[in-house]
Motif scaffolding. Structure first.
Motif, mmCIF file in Angstrom:
data_model
loop_
_atom_site.group_PDB
_atom_site.id
_atom_site.type_symbol
_atom_site.label_atom_id
_atom_site.label_comp_id
_atom_site.label_asym_id
_atom_site.label_seq_id
_atom_site.Cartn_x
_atom_site.Cartn_y
_atom_site.Cartn_z
ATOM 1 N N UNK A 1 -2.749 -4.498 -0.229
ATOM 2 C CA UNK A 1 -3.645 -3.173 -0.463
ATOM 3 C C UNK A 1 -2.850 -2.178 -1.414
ATOM 4 N N UNK A 2 -2.565 -2.537 -2.698
ATOM 5 C CA UNK A 2 -1.889 -1.658 -3.444
ATOM 6 C C UNK A 2 -2.395 -0.404 -4.026
ATOM 7 N N UNK A 3 -3.938 -0.459 -3.856
ATOM 8 C CA UNK A 3 -4.565 0.945 -4.363
ATOM 9 C C UNK A 3 -5.419 1.590 -3.302
ATOM 10 N N UNK A 4 -5.254 1.000 -1.808
ATOM 11 C CA UNK A 4 -6.460 1.657 -0.902
ATOM 12 C C UNK A 4 -6.029 3.138 -0.561
ATOM 13 N N UNK A 5 -4.635 3.579 -0.707
ATOM 14 C CA UNK A 5 -4.329 4.865 -0.537
ATOM 15 C C UNK A 5 -4.494 5.913 -1.731
ATOM 16 N N UNK A 6 -5.014 5.464 -2.763
ATOM 17 C CA UNK A 6 -4.853 6.135 -4.113
ATOM 18 C C UNK A 6 -6.216 6.816 -4.519
ATOM 19 N N UNK B 1 10.314 10.625 -2.971
ATOM 20 C CA UNK B 1 9.782 12.027 -2.613
ATOM 21 C C UNK B 1 9.186 12.803 -3.727
ATOM 22 N N UNK B 2 10.064 13.085 -4.669
ATOM 23 C CA UNK B 2 9.768 13.869 -6.015
ATOM 24 C C UNK B 2 8.556 13.380 -6.898
ATOM 25 N N UNK B 3 7.935 12.041 -6.483
ATOM 26 C CA UNK B 3 7.160 11.476 -7.284
ATOM 27 C C UNK B 3 5.820 11.578 -6.683
ATOM 28 N N UNK B 4 4.333 11.701 -7.388
ATOM 29 C CA UNK B 4 3.430 11.477 -7.016
ATOM 30 C C UNK B 4 2.936 10.187 -6.462
ATOM 31 N N UNK B 5 1.920 9.865 -5.783
ATOM 32 C CA UNK B 5 1.535 8.640 -5.358
ATOM 33 C C UNK B 5 1.232 7.847 -6.277
ATOM 34 N N UNK C 1 0.783 -1.183 0.054
ATOM 35 C CA UNK C 1 0.009 0.139 0.160
ATOM 36 C C UNK C 1 0.802 1.244 0.037
ATOM 37 N N UNK C 2 1.663 1.234 0.799
ATOM 38 C CA UNK C 2 2.775 2.511 1.066
ATOM 39 C C UNK C 2 3.895 2.375 0.042
ATOM 40 N N UNK C 3 4.183 2.554 -0.952
ATOM 41 C CA UNK C 3 5.184 2.328 -1.757
ATOM 42 C C UNK C 3 6.264 3.133 -1.156
ATOM 43 N N UNK C 4 6.142 4.544 -0.619
ATOM 44 C CA UNK C 4 7.244 5.230 -0.140
ATOM 45 C C UNK C 4 8.062 4.634 0.878
ATOM 46 N N UNK C 5 7.330 3.948 1.677
ATOM 47 C CA UNK C 5 8.010 3.357 2.905
ATOM 48 C C UNK C 5 8.945 1.989 2.518
ATOM 49 N N UNK C 6 8.549 1.661 1.334
ATOM 50 C CA UNK C 6 9.338 0.362 0.747
ATOM 51 C C UNK C 6 10.447 0.904 -0.026
ATOM 52 N N UNK D 1 10.541 8.307 -19.497
ATOM 53 C CA UNK D 1 12.090 7.862 -19.137
ATOM 54 C C UNK D 1 12.498 9.125 -18.521
ATOM 55 N N UNK D 2 11.792 10.148 -18.526
ATOM 56 C CA UNK D 2 12.539 11.394 -17.758
ATOM 57 C C UNK D 2 12.562 11.227 -16.089
ATOM 58 N N UNK D 3 11.654 10.299 -15.824
ATOM 59 C CA UNK D 3 11.585 10.098 -14.373
ATOM 60 C C UNK D 3 12.661 9.129 -13.776
#
Length: 561
Positions: A477-482, A450-454, A398-403, A442-444
């Motif tokens: 829970x891959x989409x519950x926070x979106x 932290x510079x990316x959207x959810x 669910x929380x990609x950022x913390x992974x 590819x520019x990403x």
């Protein structure tokens, strides 16, 4: 202290909020010209994508817009009193003093936010935290405060309040923490309650209980400002709906009108993205998860063939049990996941879903039973026996950022995941292919998490899971926070990748609409046991177990009138 019917508790006219800068050089407005009113005994819902300005609008009403925020408005009144404070020559309100805001919060306005774990003090028992709201805003004696705390916890459905008052937030489940936060917000009987995503990430039965509680508060005369990306929840609780996009209101009116006969294309797109009732394989988003991969017109009307669940099993869980102390978290579970199919796993918080997922991933050994991957032993056993085959199993959380390691760029994250993959092709070529697969530019590649959207972070998480060409991906829970539109893109993306790569999914979610849309087979867990399993369509259409029936009955659906 409920309001009088018809009394205007909130009047917002021409609200603008931005961050940074001063005077003419102030930062751009992220909320631009928002106006609405809220009367006692009514619920107004604000909906829109992440970044639309929903939360900033709500938090500006209680002086919590954030550090460096500036605010201007023609009128901004809470309970008939202006909260703008003195307005300078530049048109920016200097706001109330800290003491004035503290008097307003809790006494006049209660605030409920999504993540109670970080909103409640982890060092204090919840009884003391709720009691502090009473100590600051009422004249109750210590004994009266203790009695009021117990009464509040009972009213929000907290089991065994006398014992729970001594527990800290980290000792409570998500649903219990949310109940404690609501009790704290209601402690001083405020006339207005602001609820910002109060039910997101809660299981359907707990969600239904929280919504029933908030409905009771509204019906008793309290004004409710409700923020959510879940349109089914909104249709249940809201009298009126305000749709925001890029800081502006694009549509507003009675809930039945806005949700039943939307006029703005953005509102229509949000409603089309809701997965509930959409057949397996039918695209939810206009771009099917990737701007570079438009969906053919036929894709939105015809579902893909249902994969044969008789295909060879890629993951076999046989008689698995796992105990933590005195608690049996997983109890004699047997599941089979055929190649190229999706097995949905549902159940209340604490039912054992995530523990079972960790066993399937080989991150925890079962106390009894076995797991086989592609017909070979997977768990239990030492990690050295799994190491060479670990690329066959991926995970998305669910929380990609913390992974992610926040110091690493997208290129480094994916290159690390590709380590040991096919050496016959250059890494840069594989990276470009992965980014294209998940619809990222590819520019990403040089960006950090932290510079990316959810939505972008979740796409990177999916690309990372795909990098070593796994046979199975566990999606917890891959989409519950979106938001609903980003959720639709991610679900379409997962569906397309499954068709193209033949990967199997173990899909865990509390959102039954999402699970129904994505799953070929379904398993229902409670107290560590699988109570019912079978074809997803059959279980949803004719649930056999009383628990499954109750779980499905509690799931919110868009209803009008």
């Amino acid at each position: 202290m409920s309001g009088v019917p018809g009394e205007v508790l909130l009047r917002v006219e021409g609200l603008r909020v931005g961050f940074g800068g001063r005077g003419a050089r102030r930062g751009p407005a992220v909320v631009d010209g928002v106006s609405f009113t809220l009367e006692a005994g009514r619920a107004l819902a604000i909906v829109g994508e992440s970044g639309s300005g929903k939360s900033v609008t709500a938090r500006s009403l209680v002086g919590l817009a954030g550090a460096g925020a500036w605010t201007s408005a023609t009128a901004l009144k809470v309970g008939g009193a202006s909260v703008l404070g003195a307005v300078g020559a530049d048109g920016i309100a200097r706001g109330l003093s800290g003491a004035a805001w503290r008097r307003l919060r809790g006494r006049e306005v209660g605030l409920v936010v999504q993540d109670a774990l970080v909103s409640l003090d982890p060092l204090r028992p919840i009884g003391r935290e709720i009691g502090d709201a009473l100590r600051l805003h009422t004249r109750l004696s210590a004994a009266e405060r203790r009695a009021r705390v117990l009464s509040l916890l009972e009213s929000v459905g907290m089991p065994d309040p006398a014992s729970r008052v001594h527990q800290r937030s980290g000792e409570l489940s998500g649903g219990l923490r949310q109940r404690a936060l609501i009790a704290s917000a209601l402690a001083a009987s405020p006339r207005l309650v602001i609820a910002d995503e109060p039910t997101t990430a809660l299981d359907s039965t707990v969600q239904a209980q929280i919504l029933a509680l908030l409905e009771g508060v509204r019906d008793a005369g309290t004004g409710l400002l409700f923020i959510s990306h879940d349109l089914a929840v909104v249709s249940r609780i809201a009298d009126d709906v305000l749709v925001m996009r890029a800081g502006r209101v694009v549509e507003s009116g009675p809930a039945a009108q806005v949700l039943g006969d939307p006029q703005h294309e953005y509102t229509k797109a949000l409603l089309r993205a809701v997965p509930t009732g959409v057949p397996r394989g039918v695209a939810l988003s206009a771009a099917a998860a990737s701007p570079a991969r438009p969906v053919p017109a036929a894709a939105s009307t015809a579902a893909r063939p249902v994969p044969p669940v008789s295909a060879a099993p890629v993951l076999e869980i046989s008689g698995v049990s796992k105990r933590f102390g005195d608690r049996l978290a997983v109890d004699d579970v047997t599941l089979t996941l055929p190649a190229g199919t999706t097995l949905g796993l549902v159940g209340e918080s604490g039912s054992g879903k995530t523990t079972l997922a960790r066993i399937a991933l080989g991150l925890a050994d079962p106390d009894a039973g076995t797991v086989r991957l592609d017909g070979l032993p997977w768990a239990p056993g030492p990690e050295r026996d799994r190491r060479s085959r670990r690329p066959l199993v991926g995970a998305v959380y669910q929380d990609a950022l913390s992974s992610f390691d926040p110091r690493m760029t997208v290129r480094q994250i994916l290159a690390d995941a590709l380590r040991g993959a096919s050496a016959a092709r250059p890494v840069d070529e594989l990276l470009a292919e992965l980014l294209d697969n998940v619809g990222l530019s590819p520019s990403l590649a040089g960006a950090r998490p932290l510079e990316l959207s959810g939505g972008q972070r979740q796409r990177v998480s999916i690309a990372r899971a795909l990098a070593p060409s796994p046979r199975v991906i566990v999606l917890d829970e891959p989409v519950s926070a979106l938001d609903v539109s980003i959720q639709a893109q991610i679900l379409d993306l997962l569906d397309r990748l499954q068709r193209e790569h033949g990967v199997a999914y173990l899909f865990i979610s509390h959102d039954l609409g999402v699970v129904q849309h994505m799953s070929d087979t379904l398993a229902v867990m409670k107290d560590g046991r699988v109570l019912e399993q079978g074809r997803a369509s059959a279980v949803f259409d004719s649930p056999a177990h009383p628990y499954t029936q109750a779980l499905l009955a509690a799931a919110p659906r868009i209803r009008l009138g």
